[in-house]
Motif scaffolding. Structure first.
Motif: not given
Lengths: 502, 305
Positions: B50-66, B133-138
């Motif tokens: 996003p542009g100039v904003s204070s909010n951090s942008v996040e996304e969650t990615i689900t992985l079960d195997s390599a 921006a943040v990517f959550h891998l879980q």
């Protein structure tokens, strides 16, 4: 014997309240049980269809045991039957709380409780016919409103019980709640022979004679026509087999034109009646609406239904509609069908909400008049047997309706064919009823003319005619307070005509 | 030539929205990875900053195997006016080398082989303002039941755990004893516990002969390649007295009401009978008097009308 002018009020309204509770339990209880199914399915490790059988068996028994209910009411009257039914329901659910297999659940919840509910449903409807005549449509509408009200109450109650007591504890408590049907039954004070004879003897001539003349006319009209079932019980010796069976369950109804029309029309209608309700929530989820909003659609339906039933009762009681109530009934069935046919055109949530509102309205209209029209066709005396015979015939199509709809959905992968099928079936049923009732009304009018012609010929009845004419003059001049009684007389005439055999 | 399995998930964010949790397209991606398991397969995830904003942008990615994945941050073309900024990719405090694929997008390629590779990866743009921006891998989440399962002493309780979309390698059940979690061994106590793997994604735990001690929290743990995931279930064991009290109360209420109705009926019948007897008496009197007046009365009636 047609009871001397049913009270049309007074204790009758208490009876309506009792019937409200009784009918409410009978219709709403099987639907309310669905909340427990998931947990029971997990507990016994069965598939969903095996659990769904519990509901189906219950529904089948409630409708299928209709004739037995009718026979018992013919023999013992409404009150003992309803109280016994309530007791049976209670026993069924309490024993279900201790079940250890799905088969035991079928028996306890399906058969025993289902049978108990059947013993609740029919007598409640029957006793309304005994207590009301002029205001019968209103009474019917109010009593049938018990179904959506009970459903709205049972659904959150069941959820609450389930969260706090698990399914076993809930069944136990539900068994106790069903005992309240006994309370409803206790309110069904018997009405008929005993109270009437005292009155007729005391007030034979003189003052309140007007009311009595109506009764006299009615009795004289009815005696040549239909041999009342109750007098028969007094002369039991020396009868042949058929008459004895007919005393318990009036199979001669199958020769009754109005009854046959009603039976065929209704059996056809029930093919498409319940399926849309069963599939409304899944359809909503299918087009992308979330679970809670889908459940809310059913709530909207129930609330509109709740208001529609008494309102329909009032409308059906008005002097324009009452003589032509069969047309009104056919119209509401066709209206229902039209709603279903238009449903596939509804897009998005707003469309479905509008559909739910109209469906609730149509559903309420049909249900409110379901038994009223049958009473109107066959008369209060034969209604007892009629309702039993009708329910067992409807039983098959009621059970077939949702599975056929389900098969259509599975085959075509699209819900619209199910709606189209339901809509088409109901429009067909409505049209059939409309045409056949038009024919029936004409035949009744013809028969009435013939009967009048016959009556005017013999001399012995001339005095009665004169008496009636004088009475008519009096009523014409006495004003509005006697108007309803005159209507009542005409209503009685119609009833009597209804007992005419083809 | 690398054979890329290429899917872009582009999120456009305003300052008011953040996206968390698994999204429907992740399913497609997971299926896609299952189809083409080759060394040269990358699954791509991209966030548009996003542009100039204070909010951090996040996304969650689900992985079960390599798998091998590529995470990218892209600057939306409407912010092309931003110049002179520095981009960093970090996991925790560790900086990762990134590739600048285009002028406005930067990505890192990762090989996810075990649990240590999972976590949160963020990309930061430092210029006049800081955008990140943040990517959550879980690992896939297992859902237990929020509401407690209610059962009774002496009865059986069945607890079910399901994994949605991903097949675990193994399931283990734990019971919470005080503050510890003890694994449930059903071969050790076959009269008490029975664990059943009904299908690949579903496990059942049956607890037999329930007692008050069985009341509490249970955990079902699913083991995946990349780690473990737990689901929580609560079991409530009640004694039979608990529902019995409301039951008896309602039965008593029903009996009392029936009695009241019958008593009222007897009472009102007696009243009616008394009233009728009086009325009859009055009417008989009146009829007697009317008979003596006879015709006079009926004619008066007519005249009145």
């Amino acid at each position: 014997m047609s009871p001397p002018s049913p009270p049309d009020g007074g204790w009758g309204w208490v009876v309506v309240f009792g019937a409200f509770i009784s009918i409410g339990f009978a219709y709403a209880f099987p639907k309310g049980l669905a909340i427990f199914f998931k947990e029971i399915q997990d507990f016994f490790g069965t598939s969903y269809s095996e659990i769904a059988w519990v509901s189906s068996i219950m529904l089948a028994t409630t409708y299928g045991a209709g004739p037995i209910s009718s026979i018992l009411v013919n023999r013992y009257g409404s009150r003992p039957v309803v109280m016994f039914g309530g007791l049976l329901c209670g026993i069924g659910m309490v024993s279900a709380a201790f079940c250890t297999s799905i088969l035991q659940l079928y028996i306890c919840v399906g058969f025993i409780t289902g049978f108990g509910l059947a013993l609740n449903l029919q007598p409640s409807v029957i006793i309304i016919g005994k207590y009301f005549l002029k205001r019968r449509p209103i009474a019917n509408g109010l009593a049938m409103a018990g179904s959506p009200v009970m459903l709205c109450t049972l659904a959150p109650l069941n959820q609450f019980l389930f969260d706090n007591f698990g399914w076993r504890g809930s069944f136990l408590i539900l068994g106790a709640i069903l005992l309240n049907c006994c309370v409803a039954g206790a309110l069904f004070r018997p009405i008929g022979a005993a109270t009437a004879s005292v009155k007729t003897q005391a007030i034979e001539e003189g003052k309140a004679a007007l009311k009595e003349e109506v009764t006299k006319d009615a009795m004289e009209m009815s005696s040549p026509m239909n041999v009342p079932t109750e007098t028969k019980t007094e002369e039991e010796g020396g009868k042949d087999c058929c008459e004895k069976i007919n005393q318990y369950l009036d199979f001669s109804l199958f020769k009754h034109r109005g009854f046959l029309i009603y039976l065929i029309g209704n059996v056809l209608m029930f093919l498409g009646f319940f399926a849309p309700i069963v599939f409304l929530a899944p359809y909503a989820k299918h087009i992308g609406i979330d679970e809670y909003s889908a459940a809310f659609l059913l709530s909207i339906l129930a609330i509109v239904d709740m208001i529609a039933r008494p309102t329909t009762g009032i409308v059906a009681n008005s002097k324009w509609v009452r003589p032509r109530i069969q047309y009104f009934f056919s119209f509401s069935i066709a209206f229902n069908g039209a709603c279903h046919l238009l449903c596939p055109l509804a897009s998005g949530y707003t469309g479905l909400v509008i559909y739910s509102v109209f469906f609730g309205l149509a559903f309420g209209m049909v249900c409110a008049m379901l038994f009223e029209t049958l009473m109107d066709l066959v008369g209060a005396t034969r209604f007892t047997s009629a309702v039993g015979l009708v329910t067992i015939a409807e039983c098959c199509t009621i059970l077939l309706g949702p599975p056929i709809g389900g098969t259509l959905i599975d085959t075509f992968g699209d819900y619209k064919y199910m709606f189209i099928k339901c809509g088409a079936v109901m429009v067909l049923a409505g049209t059939f009823l409309f045409i056949m009732n038009y024919y029936n009304y004409r035949m009744l009018a013809k028969e009435e003319k013939e009967r009048k012609a016959k009556e005017e010929a013999p001399k012995s009845v001339r005095t009665e005619n004169e008496g009636r004419n004088n009475w008519n003059k009096e009523t014409a001049q006495d004003g509005p307070e006697l108007e309803p009684l005159r209507e009542e007389q005409e209503g009685l005439k119609k009833e009597v005509n209804g007992t005419n055999e083809v | 030539m690398y054979d890329y399995l290429y899917r872009i998930i582009t999120y456009h964010f305003d300052s008011s929205t953040t996206l968390l949790g698994p999204d429907p397209t992740t399913q497609e991606l997971k299926q896609a990875t299952k189809e083409n398991v080759s060394n040269h397969t990358f699954v791509k995830y991209e966030i548009t900053l996003p542009g100039v904003s204070s909010n951090s942008v996040e996304e969650t990615i689900t992985l079960d195997s390599a798998t091998r994945i590529e995470l990218s941050c892209r600057l939306d073309h409407k912010y092309s006016s931003l110049k002179n900024f520095q981009v960093t990719w970090k996991k925790g405090n560790e900086t990762i080398r990134h590739i600048s694929k285009t002028e406005k997008s930067w990505s890192i390629q990762l090989e996810i082989l075990d649990n240590s590779n999972l976590g949160s990866y963020n990309c930061t743009l430092k210029g006049e303002e800081e955008i990140s921006a943040v990517f959550h891998l879980q690992v896939p989440k297992i859902e237990g039941k929020e509401k407690p399962i209610v059962s009774y002493e002496g009865d059986t309780a069945v607890m079910i755990c399901k994994s949605f979309g991903y097949t675990p390698i193994a399931w283990t059940w734990y019971v919470t004893n005080g503050s510890e979690q003890n694994a449930i061994n059903d071969s050790l106590l076959p009269d008490k516990y029975a664990i059943n793997r009904v299908s690949a994604n579903v496990t059942h735990l049956k607890v037999l002969q329930l007692t008050k001690e069985d009341d509490g929290v249970y955990w079902c743990e699913a083991a995946f390649d990349l780690g473990k995931s737990k689901g929580k279930l609560k079991l409530k064991v009640l004694s039979f007295m608990v529902p019995l009290k409301p039951f008896l109360a309602i039965v008593a209420e029903a009996i009392i009401l029936v009695t009241i109705v019958f008593l009222y009926e007897i009472y009102s019948k007696r009243k009616e009978k008394c009233a009728e007897d009086e009325k009859e008496f009055d009417q008989v009197e009146q009829l007697k008097s009317e008979e003596s007046n006879g015709l006079e009365n009926s004619s008066t009636r007519h005249r009145k009308i």
